[in-house]
Design a protein around this motif. Structure first.
Motif, PDB file in Angstrom:
ATOM      1  N   ALA A 136       0.818  -1.210   0.000  1.00 15.81           N
ATOM      2  CA  ALA A 136       0.000   0.000   0.000  1.00 15.81           C
ATOM      3  C   ALA A 136       0.851   1.259   0.000  1.00 15.81           C
ATOM      4  CB  ALA A 136      -0.925   0.000   1.212  1.00 15.81           C
ATOM      5  N   CYS A 137       2.139   1.123   0.321  1.00 18.69           N
ATOM      6  CA  CYS A 137       3.065   2.263   0.337  1.00 18.69           C
ATOM      7  C   CYS A 137       3.755   2.462  -1.002  1.00 18.69           C
ATOM      8  CB  CYS A 137       4.118   2.069   1.431  1.00 18.69           C
ATOM      9  SG  CYS A 137       3.441   2.006   3.097  1.00 18.69           S
ATOM     10  N   VAL A 138       3.497   1.580  -1.965  1.00 21.36           N
ATOM     11  CA  VAL A 138       4.164   1.633  -3.273  1.00 21.36           C
ATOM     12  C   VAL A 138       3.294   2.410  -4.251  1.00 21.36           C
ATOM     13  CG1 VAL A 138       5.012   0.280  -5.220  1.00 21.36           C
ATOM     14  CG2 VAL A 138       5.394  -0.522  -2.869  1.00 21.36           C
ATOM     15  N   ALA A 139       3.854   3.474  -4.827  1.00 22.84           N
ATOM     16  CA  ALA A 139       3.127   4.251  -5.841  1.00 22.84           C
ATOM     17  C   ALA A 139       3.183   3.575  -7.194  1.00 22.84           C
ATOM     18  CB  ALA A 139       3.704   5.656  -5.944  1.00 22.84           C
ATOM     19  N   GLY A 140       4.361   3.042  -7.537  1.00 23.64           N
ATOM     20  CA  GLY A 140       4.500   2.437  -8.850  1.00 23.64           C
ATOM     21  C   GLY A 140       5.877   1.838  -9.039  1.00 23.64           C
ATOM     22  N   TYR A 141       6.106   1.397 -10.275  1.00 25.98           N
ATOM     23  CA  TYR A 141       7.333   0.676 -10.604  1.00 25.98           C
ATOM     24  C   TYR A 141       8.010   1.318 -11.816  1.00 25.98           C
ATOM     25  CZ  TYR A 141       5.315  -2.769  -7.485  1.00 25.98           C
ATOM     26  OH  TYR A 141       4.773  -3.375  -6.383  1.00 25.98           O
ATOM     27  N   VAL A 142       9.350   1.231 -11.838  1.00 20.10           N
ATOM     28  CA  VAL A 142      10.147   1.818 -12.912  1.00 20.10           C
ATOM     29  C   VAL A 142      11.276   0.869 -13.288  1.00 20.10           C
ATOM     30  CG1 VAL A 142       9.672   4.228 -12.313  1.00 20.10           C
ATOM     31  CG2 VAL A 142      11.562   3.049 -11.209  1.00 20.10           C
ATOM     32  N   LEU A 143      11.803   1.072 -14.458  1.00 21.28           N
ATOM     33  CA  LEU A 143      12.990   0.371 -14.936  1.00 21.28           C
ATOM     34  C   LEU A 143      14.226   1.125 -14.457  1.00 21.28           C
ATOM     35  CD1 LEU A 143      14.462  -1.685 -16.794  1.00 21.28           C
ATOM     36  CD2 LEU A 143      13.931  -0.151 -18.706  1.00 21.28           C
ATOM     37  N   SER A 144      15.155   0.409 -13.827  1.00 23.44           N
ATOM     38  CA  SER A 144      16.311   1.054 -13.206  1.00 23.44           C
ATOM     39  C   SER A 144      17.589   0.297 -13.535  1.00 23.44           C
ATOM     40  CB  SER A 144      16.110   1.090 -11.679  1.00 23.44           C
ATOM     41  OG  SER A 144      17.115   1.834 -11.033  1.00 23.44           O
ATOM     42  N   ASN A 145      18.663   1.046 -13.749  1.00 24.02           N
ATOM     43  CA  ASN A 145      19.985   0.463 -14.008  1.00 24.02           C
ATOM     44  C   ASN A 145      20.922   0.907 -12.890  1.00 24.02           C
ATOM     45  OD1 ASN A 145      22.393  -0.549 -15.009  1.00 24.02           O
ATOM     46  ND2 ASN A 145      22.220   0.411 -17.021  1.00 24.02           N
ATOM     47  N   ASP A 146      21.273  -0.013 -12.011  1.00 25.56           N
ATOM     48  CA  ASP A 146      22.180   0.263 -10.897  1.00 25.56           C
ATOM     49  C   ASP A 146      23.620   0.096 -11.384  1.00 25.56           C
ATOM     50  OD1 ASP A 146      23.478   0.549  -8.451  1.00 25.56           O
ATOM     51  OD2 ASP A 146      23.010  -1.493  -7.802  1.00 25.56           O
ATOM     52  N   VAL A 147      24.101   1.075 -12.155  1.00 25.17           N
ATOM     53  CA  VAL A 147      25.461   1.015 -12.692  1.00 25.17           C
ATOM     54  C   VAL A 147      26.461   0.965 -11.530  1.00 25.17           C
ATOM     55  CG1 VAL A 147      27.154   2.162 -14.165  1.00 25.17           C
ATOM     56  CG2 VAL A 147      24.706   2.289 -14.727  1.00 25.17           C
ATOM     57  N   SER A 148      27.502   0.125 -11.685  1.00 23.25           N
ATOM     58  CA  SER A 148      28.440  -0.111 -10.587  1.00 23.25           C
ATOM     59  C   SER A 148      29.875  -0.115 -11.090  1.00 23.25           C
ATOM     60  CB  SER A 148      28.153  -1.475  -9.932  1.00 23.25           C
ATOM     61  OG  SER A 148      26.811  -1.568  -9.501  1.00 23.25           O
ATOM     62  N   GLU A 149      30.772   0.439 -10.288  1.00 21.68           N
ATOM     63  CA  GLU A 149      32.217   0.331 -10.548  1.00 21.68           C
ATOM     64  C   GLU A 149      32.765  -0.664  -9.531  1.00 21.68           C
ATOM     65  OE1 GLU A 149      35.419   0.319 -10.102  1.00 21.68           O
ATOM     66  OE2 GLU A 149      35.913   0.644 -12.196  1.00 21.68           O
ATOM     67  N   ARG A 150      33.126  -1.866  -9.999  1.00 24.06           N
ATOM     68  CA  ARG A 150      33.391  -2.967  -9.087  1.00 24.06           C
ATOM     69  C   ARG A 150      34.671  -2.799  -8.253  1.00 24.06           C
ATOM     70  NH1 ARG A 150      28.341  -4.904  -8.629  1.00 24.06           N
ATOM     71  NH2 ARG A 150      27.564  -5.854 -10.554  1.00 24.06           N
ATOM     72  N   ASP A 151      35.709  -2.197  -8.809  1.00 24.94           N
ATOM     73  CA  ASP A 151      36.892  -1.948  -7.974  1.00 24.94           C
ATOM     74  C   ASP A 151      36.564  -0.953  -6.869  1.00 24.94           C
ATOM     75  OD1 ASP A 151      38.812  -3.687  -8.830  1.00 24.94           O
ATOM     76  OD2 ASP A 151      39.804  -2.281 -10.193  1.00 24.94           O
ATOM     77  N   PHE A 152      35.860   0.118  -7.227  1.00 24.41           N
ATOM     78  CA  PHE A 152      35.486   1.109  -6.218  1.00 24.41           C
ATOM     79  C   PHE A 152      34.574   0.485  -5.154  1.00 24.41           C
ATOM     80  CE2 PHE A 152      35.637   4.876  -9.467  1.00 24.41           C
ATOM     81  CZ  PHE A 152      36.969   4.578  -9.735  1.00 24.41           C
ATOM     82  N   GLN A 153      33.777  -0.500  -5.573  1.00 24.55           N
ATOM     83  CA  GLN A 153      32.813  -1.139  -4.679  1.00 24.55           C
ATOM     84  C   GLN A 153      33.457  -2.210  -3.791  1.00 24.55           C
ATOM     85  OE1 GLN A 153      29.782  -3.302  -6.805  1.00 24.55           O
ATOM     86  NE2 GLN A 153      28.918  -4.218  -4.952  1.00 24.55           N
ATOM     87  N   LEU A 154      34.375  -3.019  -4.357  1.00 22.85           N
ATOM     88  CA  LEU A 154      34.785  -4.252  -3.689  1.00 22.85           C
ATOM     89  C   LEU A 154      36.261  -4.333  -3.330  1.00 22.85           C
ATOM     90  CD1 LEU A 154      32.689  -6.682  -5.917  1.00 22.85           C
ATOM     91  CD2 LEU A 154      32.139  -5.897  -3.609  1.00 22.85           C
ATOM     92  N   ASP A 155      37.121  -3.534  -3.947  1.00 20.96           N
ATOM     93  CA  ASP A 155      38.537  -3.564  -3.592  1.00 20.96           C
ATOM     94  C   ASP A 155      38.704  -2.880  -2.231  1.00 20.96           C
ATOM     95  OD1 ASP A 155      41.264  -3.143  -3.244  1.00 20.96           O
ATOM     96  OD2 ASP A 155      41.622  -2.597  -5.325  1.00 20.96           O
ATOM     97  N   PRO A 156      39.117  -3.610  -1.198  1.00 19.21           N
ATOM     98  CA  PRO A 156      39.168  -3.014   0.140  1.00 19.21           C
ATOM     99  C   PRO A 156      40.124  -1.840   0.252  1.00 19.21           C
ATOM    100  CG  PRO A 156      40.235  -5.168   0.114  1.00 19.21           C
ATOM    101  CD  PRO A 156      39.534  -5.027  -1.194  1.00 19.21           C
ATOM    102  N   THR A 157      41.101  -1.752  -0.644  1.00 19.00           N
ATOM    103  CA  THR A 157      42.024  -0.617  -0.586  1.00 19.00           C
ATOM    104  C   THR A 157      41.371   0.662  -1.096  1.00 19.00           C
ATOM    105  OG1 THR A 157      42.944  -1.019  -2.799  1.00 19.00           O
ATOM    106  CG2 THR A 157      43.958  -2.200  -0.953  1.00 19.00           C
TER     107      THR A 157
END
Length: 297
Positions: free
Chosen positions: A148-169
């Motif tokens: 009941a809290c959802v207005a609607g749905y959309v198409l989404s692309n969660d673009v990701s940079e994997r080194d920035f995301q997962l490289d611990p350094t």
């Protein structure tokens, strides 16, 4: 019906498409598709005006398409939420939703360029079902209350940079650095009201790079469905009207090692049944003070 925003970056105006694809101006009903509009029964008012033929038809052919909602107050995302995607990443499905945030300025139009950040070598695509909140979700009692809290749905692309995301350094042990670069969330082309999506857990979703298939799955493979996610999140944060929830991506991303990462000039295309199709070209980010083609979305 489907809601769109068209026009130059920062100067988009809302329109509604009827079942034939004809566009109608929403001038007089609202200046924007945002939280106050959604919380104030905006979708119902548009539907009534459309049925009563009170709206002026307009020609939007050739106009830029912006994100179907104005810059959201928050972009909340869920990781590893498809069983097959968790498996291809070498992980078991999570026992609790993995949650991270994106900066709202990642949200751009569905055909805008995606800018490759400085130092990026592992840029990835992620087709996702986006959920737009239309009513405050706070300490909900059950998943049954959540939709009941959802207005609607959309198409989404969660673009990701994997080194920035997962490289611990680089990442410091969290994901947001790999998710928050400008333009990293193409959205749209449409917002489809929730009551016009029969089952959000029965939608096919696909992605392509340079015309070659990458992802091909269904939202039935979600570990945590939309209702469960909204209920769960309401225990830890208040979801406000206009917020965007990205619900995770299926298998077939570059991170799994089957496909090369993206590079400047590549073309990403994604689609979800009933929610439209996007096309984004990868472009090199310019200097620190540049303005992008995409703008606010």
């Amino acid at each position: 019906m489907r809601l769109m925003r068209v026009g130059a970056p920062g100067a988009e105006r809302p329109v509604v498409l009827d079942d034939t694809g004809q566009a109608f101006d929403l001038d007089g009903l609202t200046a924007e598709v945002d939280g106050p509009f959604l919380a104030g029964s905006g979708l119902a008012r548009v539907r009534a005006a459309l049925a009563a033929r009170e709206l002026r038809s307009v020609d939007v052919a050739g106009e830029r398409v912006g994100a179907p909602i104005a810059r959201p107050p928050a972009v909340v995302c869920v990781g590893m939420n498809y069983a097959a995607h968790a498996a291809e990443s070498g992980a078991a499905p999570p026992e609790q939703p993995i949650v991270f945030l994106k900066h709202p300025n990642t949200v751009v139009g569905p055909f805008d360029d995606v800018l490759v950040p400085r130092g990026s070598e592992k840029l990835d695509w992620e087709v996702e079902l986006g959920v737009v909140i239309g009513r405050q979700a706070r300490y909900l009692d059950s998943p049954e209350d959540a939709l009941a809290c959802v207005a609607g749905y959309v198409l989404s692309n969660d673009v990701s940079e994997r080194d920035f995301q997962l490289d611990p350094t680089v990442s410091g042990g969290q994901w947001s650095k790999g998710k928050c670069a400008e333009t990293f969330n193409p959205l749209g082309p449409w917002l489809v009201p929730a009551d016009e999506v029969a089952d959000p857990q029965a939608l096919g979703l696909r992605s392509f790079v340079n015309g070659e298939a990458r992802q091909d799955s269904t939202t039935a493979d979600m570990v945590f469905g939309v209702a469960v996610l909204v209920h769960h999140l309401s225990r830890f944060m208040v979801l406000e009207p206009g917020d965007l929830l990205n619900t995770g991506t299926p298998q077939g991303v570059a991170l799994a090692g089957r496909f090369p990462y993206l590079a400047v000039g590549d073309v990403m295309e994604i689609e979800i049944d009933g929610l439209g199709r996007q096309r984004s070209v990868l472009a090199k980010a310019s200097g620190a003070s540049h303005s992008t083609q995409s703008g606010r979305g």
